[in-house]
Design an enzyme around this catalytic site. Structure first.
Site, short mmCIF file in Angstrom:
data_model
loop_
_atom_site.label_atom_id
_atom_site.label_comp_id
_atom_site.label_asym_id
_atom_site.label_seq_id
_atom_site.Cartn_x
_atom_site.Cartn_y
_atom_site.Cartn_z
N SER A 13 0.83 -1.21 0.00
CA SER A 13 0.00 0.00 0.00
C SER A 13 0.86 1.26 0.00
CB SER A 13 -0.96 -0.01 1.20
OG SER A 13 -0.28 0.23 2.41
N ARG A 65 21.85 -15.46 4.24
CA ARG A 65 21.37 -14.09 3.97
C ARG A 65 22.18 -13.43 2.87
NH1 ARG A 65 18.47 -10.56 7.14
NH2 ARG A 65 18.60 -11.97 8.93
N MET A 90 9.84 -6.58 4.75
CA MET A 90 9.92 -7.13 6.09
C MET A 90 11.16 -7.98 6.35
SD MET A 90 7.34 -5.63 7.19
CE MET A 90 6.80 -6.22 8.75
N ARG A 91 12.20 -7.81 5.52
CA ARG A 91 13.45 -8.53 5.78
C ARG A 91 14.49 -7.55 6.33
NH1 ARG A 91 12.41 -13.33 6.49
NH2 ARG A 91 14.57 -13.94 6.17
N HIS A 109 8.43 3.38 9.02
CA HIS A 109 8.24 2.54 10.20
C HIS A 109 6.99 3.04 10.94
CE1 HIS A 109 9.42 -0.02 13.57
NE2 HIS A 109 9.11 1.00 14.36
N ASP A 145 15.99 0.51 12.18
CA ASP A 145 15.00 1.55 12.56
C ASP A 145 15.64 2.69 13.34
OD1 ASP A 145 12.62 -1.08 13.32
OD2 ASP A 145 13.11 -0.11 11.41
N GLU A 174 0.68 7.11 6.88
CA GLU A 174 1.89 6.70 6.14
C GLU A 174 1.76 7.07 4.66
OE1 GLU A 174 3.02 2.60 6.74
OE2 GLU A 174 2.27 2.66 8.79
C1 GRF Z 1 2.99 -1.02 7.41
O1 GRF Z 1 2.68 -1.11 8.79
C2 GRF Z 1 4.26 -0.21 7.27
O2 GRF Z 1 4.39 0.77 8.29
C3 GRF Z 1 5.33 -1.22 7.42
O3 GRF Z 1 4.82 -2.37 6.73
C4 GRF Z 1 3.39 -2.40 6.89
C5 GRF Z 1 2.72 -2.77 5.59
O4 GRF Z 1 3.01 -1.76 4.66
N1 GRF Z 1 6.56 -0.74 6.85
P1 GRF Z 1 2.44 -1.87 3.14
O5 GRF Z 1 0.94 -1.82 3.23
O6 GRF Z 1 2.91 -3.21 2.58
O7 GRF Z 1 3.03 -0.70 2.44
#
Ligand code: GRF
Length: 195
Positions: A13, A65, A90-91, A109, A145, A174
């Site tokens: 998103s 990694r 998310m990595r 974040h 972060d 965001e």
């Molecule tokens: C959101 O909480 C964002 O703050 C974090 O990942 C989550 C999903 O983000 N970085 P998105 O909808 O995939 O952009």
């Protein structure tokens, strides 16, 4: 015109908010959307918008990694980005990977850093009884972060909020903050944005 590569892990998103904003009069344009998950829904959305996409499944590499990052680096290097936007990625990236894009990799974040680095930020804000929550765009450095803050936006924590409702309120913010920060950053201005 700055070239922006965006890294996602799921729905994307934030990526869509950034891409939509770059469709207008803007100092940057998207040149790649890449994910560590081939099933990330954001990949299909980016492809439908005509943006080149790539997927490098981190699970294929197990605990190696470095091998995953070397594979991820290929499509990124091929599009020669000026800026990398982590957008729901998310990595955790290694200092070596981050170092390749020092000063030009951004992340969003879902907390008012330096409060609540890491995960479960909304649950932690609720548990602490915070009156406010929010989101932060920062430069990505080797410390998770913790890089220089490029933008921050606050939302109220309301009575009756649960994690989902607070997350929804923060996510909407965001989608305003990240595009505002990227516009400014891509024009060479590193003055933080506060919404
Ligand atoms: C959101 O909480 C964002 O703050 C974090 O990942 C989550 C999903 O983000 N970085 P998105 O909808 O995939 O952009």
């Amino acid at each position: 015109m700055k070239r922006v590569a965006l890294l996602i892990s799921g729905g994307g998103s934030n990526m869509l908010a950034l891409v939509r904003d770059m469709a207008g009069d803007h100092p940057a344009r998207p040149v790649l959307v890449a994910s560590n998950d081939p099933a990330a829904a954001g990949l299909g959305k980016a492809a439908a918008l005509g943006i080149p996409v790539a997927a490098v499944d981190h699970r294929v590499f197990g605990k190696d990694r470095a091998a995953f990052e070397a594979a991820l680096l290929e499509p990124i290097a091929a599009c020669a980005p000026d800026i990398i936007c982590l957008a729901g990625f998310m990595r955790v990236l290694s200092p070596d990977f981050v170092g390749r894009f020092k000063g030009r990799m951004l992340n969003i974040h879902p907390s008012l850093l330096p409060k609540y680095p890491g995960l479960h930020t909304h649950a932690r804000a609720l548990a602490a009884g915070d009156a406010e929550a929010g989101c932060t765009v920062h430069e990505v450095t080797a410390d998770l972060d913790a890089g220089p803050i490029l933008g921050q936006a606050r939302v109220p924590v309301l009575a009756g909020d649960d994690e989902a409702r607070l997350a929804e309120r923060v996510l909407a913010m965001e989608h305003r903050l990240y595009p505002a920060v990227l516009r400014r950053f891509a024009s060479g201005n590193r003055t933080p944005v506060f919404l």
